[in-house]
Scaffold this motif. Structure first.
Motif, PDB file in Angstrom:
ATOM      1  N   ALA A 179       0.827  -1.205   0.000  1.00 55.52           N
ATOM      2  CA  ALA A 179       0.000   0.000   0.000  1.00 55.52           C
ATOM      3  C   ALA A 179       0.864   1.259   0.000  1.00 55.52           C
ATOM      4  O   ALA A 179       0.598   2.211  -0.757  1.00 55.52           O
ATOM      5  CB  ALA A 179      -0.925  -0.008   1.217  1.00 55.52           C
ATOM      6  N   ILE A 180       1.895   1.270   0.831  1.00 60.47           N
ATOM      7  CA  ILE A 180       2.764   2.445   0.905  1.00 60.47           C
ATOM      8  C   ILE A 180       3.554   2.612  -0.384  1.00 60.47           C
ATOM      9  O   ILE A 180       3.724   3.724  -0.899  1.00 60.47           O
ATOM     10  CB  ILE A 180       3.704   2.342   2.123  1.00 60.47           C
ATOM     11  N   GLY A 181       4.036   1.489  -0.945  1.00 57.21           N
ATOM     12  CA  GLY A 181       4.776   1.564  -2.202  1.00 57.21           C
ATOM     13  C   GLY A 181       3.903   2.071  -3.337  1.00 57.21           C
ATOM     14  O   GLY A 181       4.322   2.940  -4.122  1.00 57.21           O
ATOM     15  N   ALA A 182       2.679   1.552  -3.432  1.00 57.62           N
ATOM     16  CA  ALA A 182       1.752   2.006  -4.482  1.00 57.62           C
ATOM     17  C   ALA A 182       1.421   3.483  -4.297  1.00 57.62           C
ATOM     18  O   ALA A 182       1.360   4.246  -5.267  1.00 57.62           O
ATOM     19  CB  ALA A 182       0.482   1.163  -4.443  1.00 57.62           C
ATOM     20  N   SER A 183       1.223   3.883  -3.049  1.00 55.36           N
ATOM     21  CA  SER A 183       0.922   5.291  -2.769  1.00 55.36           C
ATOM     22  C   SER A 183       2.084   6.188  -3.159  1.00 55.36           C
ATOM     23  O   SER A 183       1.882   7.290  -3.688  1.00 55.36           O
ATOM     24  CB  SER A 183       0.606   5.477  -1.283  1.00 55.36           C
ATOM     25  N   ALA A 184       3.306   5.703  -2.917  1.00 57.30           N
ATOM     26  CA  ALA A 184       4.482   6.497  -3.271  1.00 57.30           C
ATOM     27  C   ALA A 184       4.581   6.676  -4.783  1.00 57.30           C
ATOM     28  O   ALA A 184       4.863   7.776  -5.276  1.00 57.30           O
ATOM     29  CB  ALA A 184       5.752   5.825  -2.727  1.00 57.30           C
ATOM     30  N   VAL A 185       4.343   5.586  -5.520  1.00 55.70           N
ATOM     31  CA  VAL A 185       4.399   5.662  -6.985  1.00 55.70           C
ATOM     32  C   VAL A 185       3.316   6.606  -7.506  1.00 55.70           C
ATOM     33  O   VAL A 185       3.566   7.473  -8.362  1.00 55.70           O
ATOM     34  CB  VAL A 185       4.237   4.258  -7.600  1.00 55.70           C
ATOM     35  N   ILE A 186       2.100   6.435  -6.995  1.00 51.17           N
ATOM     36  CA  ILE A 186       0.991   7.297  -7.416  1.00 51.17           C
ATOM     37  C   ILE A 186       1.311   8.750  -7.107  1.00 51.17           C
ATOM     38  O   ILE A 186       1.051   9.650  -7.917  1.00 51.17           O
ATOM     39  CB  ILE A 186      -0.319   6.865  -6.720  1.00 51.17           C
ATOM     40  N   SER A 187       1.891   8.994  -5.938  1.00 52.32           N
ATOM     41  CA  SER A 187       2.206  10.372  -5.531  1.00 52.32           C
ATOM     42  C   SER A 187       3.249  10.999  -6.435  1.00 52.32           C
ATOM     43  O   SER A 187       3.125  12.173  -6.812  1.00 52.32           O
ATOM     44  CB  SER A 187       2.694  10.391  -4.077  1.00 52.32           C
ATOM     45  N   VAL A 188       4.270  10.223  -6.797  1.00 49.99           N
ATOM     46  CA  VAL A 188       5.330  10.755  -7.669  1.00 49.99           C
ATOM     47  C   VAL A 188       4.757  11.084  -9.049  1.00 49.99           C
ATOM     48  O   VAL A 188       5.016  12.161  -9.614  1.00 49.99           O
ATOM     49  CB  VAL A 188       6.495   9.744  -7.790  1.00 49.99           C
ATOM     50  N   VAL A 189       3.984  10.152  -9.594  1.00 48.32           N
ATOM     51  CA  VAL A 189       3.376  10.397 -10.907  1.00 48.32           C
ATOM     52  C   VAL A 189       2.439  11.604 -10.845  1.00 48.32           C
ATOM     53  O   VAL A 189       2.441  12.479 -11.726  1.00 48.32           O
ATOM     54  CB  VAL A 189       2.605   9.144 -11.391  1.00 48.32           C
ATOM     55  N   ALA A 190       1.637  11.660  -9.783  1.00 44.75           N
ATOM     56  CA  ALA A 190       0.693  12.774  -9.627  1.00 44.75           C
ATOM     57  C   ALA A 190       1.431  14.096  -9.456  1.00 44.75           C
ATOM     58  O   ALA A 190       1.005  15.128  -9.981  1.00 44.75           O
ATOM     59  CB  ALA A 190      -0.225  12.522  -8.435  1.00 44.75           C
ATOM     60  N   PHE A 191       2.558  14.055  -8.729  1.00 49.19           N
ATOM     61  CA  PHE A 191       3.339  15.288  -8.524  1.00 49.19           C
ATOM     62  C   PHE A 191       3.865  15.824  -9.847  1.00 49.19           C
ATOM     63  O   PHE A 191       3.835  17.034 -10.109  1.00 49.19           O
ATOM     64  CB  PHE A 191       4.504  15.012  -7.572  1.00 49.19           C
ATOM     65  N   ILE A 192       4.337  14.913 -10.703  1.00 49.17           N
ATOM     66  CA  ILE A 192       4.826  15.323 -12.024  1.00 49.17           C
ATOM     67  C   ILE A 192       3.673  15.913 -12.845  1.00 49.17           C
ATOM     68  O   ILE A 192       3.827  16.948 -13.511  1.00 49.17           O
ATOM     69  CB  ILE A 192       5.458  14.123 -12.750  1.00 49.17           C
TER      70      ILE A 192
END
Length: 816
Positions: free
Chosen positions: A445-458
């Protein structure tokens, strides 16, 4: 904060007979609220009657000056000089298009005259500066063998004959108003109506709703009278505001839908008609009181404040459901309804107050935005939050103590809990979320959230400050207003998007040769910006008159260094175009007409103008930014950009303090904040993808998504920590928290979303955008809390952490 749970039966014994309950138990506030219930009910009845009466007098309106950042340097310059530069502030443009060959048609001109006359008399029009082919102030000039000649564009002897029509055609060419007051294809002409902010007849702010109604009456009347031979297009800030107010009137329909959907959602949860209606009525009363109070205080409700009543209702309805849940549980066990209401009051008052304070914070930080309309929103919201403290925390339990709940529904609620304990019903959903307390699921869950957050930040890096699309972004692209605006922009050499630099000197300084040369240089610099259609200056007008003095020779189409020539040309200009310069020749605007008012367009123009101002301003001549609709938009964008991040830092800082006060744990505070941060990033990413800019309308949404969204994690984590501090393992503590508040958290999220999702149907685009964003944030915060709270707790609030904390506390006790 110690939270008492329903499982704590010993703390809250079942009392069936009211005689067995001590009415003097509980806090002073509880005793006052329940021992004098009739006083509260009577007071609420009187308040409702008074508020209903005042609400009927509530004015829906907006103000041009309330929608601009008053302390920004651009706006200060504009306000100091607005009386010297007419036509660059609030104005209305009525464009009359012929469906025939051209405007040189007696029937067209007759209709134009009638439209001009009626528009001239609309309350709020600054009549001295109205322009139309039929206004005597619109004049032509010509140099003949006998000297300068001139007169009104509309021939005084006009009679509709071919001769007078030809004379009009000649006068239009002489007056140089093609592309300005007359379309370049001669198929339309314009009635220009500058407006005042205060109606001189009433002494009150201009009523944009009435203004729009008058204009629409003119449109309908003369399009009908023209029998298809003319079309009328209306543009300008005043029309935008008027349309927004008309859209606001439709919001009552969306509010009714929100109430209906919320009622259905809450009833499906409780299966109790009486308690559902009690909750909905109390929530609606909170809105009635709020609107009545703001009306009594003299506030008006503008298009941006209409968000607040929806949120007040949603917060009251969704969070009130938790009180219903507690009362139903106790009544189902056999407790008397009044005692059950008091038990619920004791359990949830502090937690409920914390949640409301978090909601209040999200409103309060908006005070950082130096725009009166936003600060008015904060004032309106503050009144609503104060009402919620009473209605949600006190009035609702008191009302439920009278109405009680359905015994059948209460027993059904207990049966549902029994089924959950046996692994049925909602237990299957809770079992899924409980998996995130395990290492494998937590890491995933944390890993998926981190990936989603990075993509969303870009993706979020593409979000812009201000408007993203041409036309009026408040409305849909196919709206009548945007179609009208597109017509004007495509048929005239200017647009309603004006960026004006005010040039200020001493008396008579504007017509000095060095100053005029600087005006010309500024105009040239602005023309190099690709998004600038054209630039108009006093220097241009003087050059044309100078050329006319010398038989129209093009080599004299310039600024003469001879002051006598300039003085004479200036005199003629003031007579024919008084809006180019003020009476003592000390202020003149350099007006750039832009292709649109997108954020990047305004930045490009403002940058060129600011650089020129810094390089060329001195003690004698000042180049002051900015006036015009686009100049004001540029100032507003600058304020929004400056306060956006600061506002969010304040929101998170105060929410963090509230969470720490609630949990007494910095670790729990971090667990609560991380899902909120991810939601904020995702929200900006969605805005970038949907073409929604960060502006006055959307800025509050981002703050509210944090302040209101924290409630979900607050309900879950506060209960989880209580169990963990009792030595219960994380997995079991989270399981108990889900079973205690899980359904309520779902209900809060669904009810909050239901209250705003109907906005997506709004004819006002920015309200539809707000509805979409708020719905997303409410639902995503719900999902984020259910998944990330246990996942983050595995690392930040695990059993080892609590064991160390307990051991440390025991050692300190032994030492003591």
């Amino acid at each position: 904060m110690k939270i008492q749970l329903d499982d704590g039966i010993d703390d809250y014994p079942v009392i069936k007979d009211l005689k067995d309950f001590d009415p003097q138990s509980g806090t002073l506030l509880e005793r006052l609220s329940f021992n004098y219930r009739w006083v509260i009910m009577l007071g609420c009845l009187l308040l409702t009657i008074a508020s209903g009466y005042m609400m009927s007098k509530l004015v829906l309106n907006a103000s041009f000056e309330r929608m601009i950042p008053q302390s920004h340097p651009y706006i200060k310059n504009y306000l100091e000089n607005k009386n010297e530069i007419k036509g660059l502030g609030n104005a209305l443009y009525i464009t009359v298009e012929t469906t025939g060959n051209d405007i040189f048609d007696p029937q067209y001109l007759d209709l134009l005259m009638k439209i001009t006359d009626e528009a001239f008399l609309i309350p709020g029009v600054d009549r001295a500066w109205v322009k139309s082919l039929w206004m005597a102030g619109v004049r032509w000039n010509e140099v003949t063998e006998e000297g300068f000649m001139g007169g009104p564009v509309m021939p005084p002897t006009y009679d509709g004959s071919e001769v007078s029509l030809n004379q009009l055609r000649t006068n239009i060419a002489r007056a140089d108003i093609v592309d300005k007051l007359v379309a370049r294809d001669f198929k339309s002409s314009m009635v220009f109506l500058p407006l005042v902010d205060i109606d001189p007849n009433t002494g009150k702010p201009l009523d944009y709703s009435t203004l729009t109604d008058k204009v629409e009456e003119i449109r309908a009347k003369y399009e009908a009278e023209g029998q298809g031979k003319i079309k009328i297009h209306v543009t300008g800030f005043a029309k935008i505001v008027g349309n927004l107010i008309d859209g606001m009137k439709q919001m009552s329909i969306f509010f009714a839908l929100a109430v209906l959907i919320s009622t259905i959602v809450i009833y499906l949860y409780t299966r109790c008609i009486r308690s559902t209606f009690a909750l909905i009525i109390v929530s609606v009363l909170a809105v009635v009181w709020q609107l009545g109070i703001i009306s009594a205080l003299g506030f008006e409700l503008d298009p941006y404040q209409v968000l607040v009543p929806f949120l007040i209702f949603a917060i009251g309805a969704s969070h009130g459901a938790q009180r219903m849940n507690g009362i139903m549980q106790d009544v189902g066990r056999g407790t008397h309804p009044i005692v059950a209401a008091r038990y619920t009051f004791r359990r949830l008052f502090t937690a409920g107050l914390t949640a409301i304070l978090a909601d209040a914070v999200s409103f309060a930080v908006l005070m950082l935005i130096d725009i009166p309309v936003i600060r008015n929103l904060v004032m309106t919201a503050s009144i609503g939050v104060m009402i919620l403290v009473f209605s949600k925390l006190i009035l609702l339990p008191v009302v439920l103590s009278y109405t009680g709940v359905s015994i059948k529904a209460a027993k059904r609620s207990l049966e549902a809990d029994t089924k959950e304990a046996a692994g049925k019903g909602f237990a299957k959903i809770w079992n899924f979320f409980e998996l995130f307390t395990e290492k494998k699921w937590a890491i995933g869950a944390i890993g998926a959230s981190a990936v989603i957050s990075v993509v969303a930040f870009i993706m979020a890096m593409g979000v812009q400050i201000g408007d993203v699309h041409p036309g009026a972004p408040e409305f849909w692209p196919d709206s009548v207003y945007n179609q009208d605006a597109n017509y004007v922009n495509s048929h005239y050499g200017f647009s309603s998007d004006q960026f004006a630099v005010m040039v200020k000197t001493g008396p008579d300084g504007i017509i000095r040769y060095p100053t005029l040369v600087e005006l010309d240089r500024l105009a040239w610099a602005l023309k190099q910006v690709p998004s600038v259609q054209s630039v108009t200056t006093l220097a241009d007008q003087l050059g044309k008159l100078t050329s006319g003095t010398y038989d129209g020779s093009p080599k004299w189409l310039t600024i003469s260094p001879d002051q006598k020539v300039l003085d004479y040309a200036a005199t003629r200009t003031i007579e024919n175009n008084p809006d180019f310069v003020n009476a003592d020749l000390s202020v003149t605007p350099v007006v750039a007409y832009l292709t649109d008012h997108k954020a990047q367009t305004l930045k490009d123009v403002a940058k060129v103008a600011e650089e020129f101002s810094k390089a060329h301003s001195d003690k004698d001549t000042q180049f002051l930014l900015a006036a015009g609709t686009s100049g004001i938009d540029a100032a507003t964008n600058a304020v929004v950009e400056k306060t956006n991040r600061t506002m969010m830092l304040y929101v998170y800082a105060v929410v963090a303090l509230l969470c720490f006060w609630t949990y007494k744990s910095w670790r729990a505070t971090i667990v609560t904040l991380i899902p909120l941060v991810i939601t904020s990033i995702l929200c900006e990413a969605i805005m970038a993808q949907l073409g929604i800019g960060i502006k006055v309308a959307t800025l509050p949404v981002i703050a509210l998504g944090v302040g209101i969204g924290v409630d979900y994690a607050l309900y879950l984590l506060a209960v989880q920590i209580v169990y963990q501090r009792e030595g219960i393992p994380l997995a079991e503590s989270y399981s108990k928290a889900l079973r205690f508040t899980g359904k309520v958290v779902f209900l809060v999220g669904l009810t909050m979303a239901a209250a705003v999702v109907t906005w997506a149907l709004s004819p006002i685009k920015f309200q539809a955008d707000m509805g979409i964003l708020l719905t997303f944030m409410f639902l995503w915060n719900l999902i984020g809390a259910l998944i990330l709270v246990p996942a983050l707790s595995f690392f930040m609030l695990n059993d080892k952490h609590f064991k160390l904390a307990v051991d440390k506390e025991m050692k300190q006790t032994e030492i003591g």
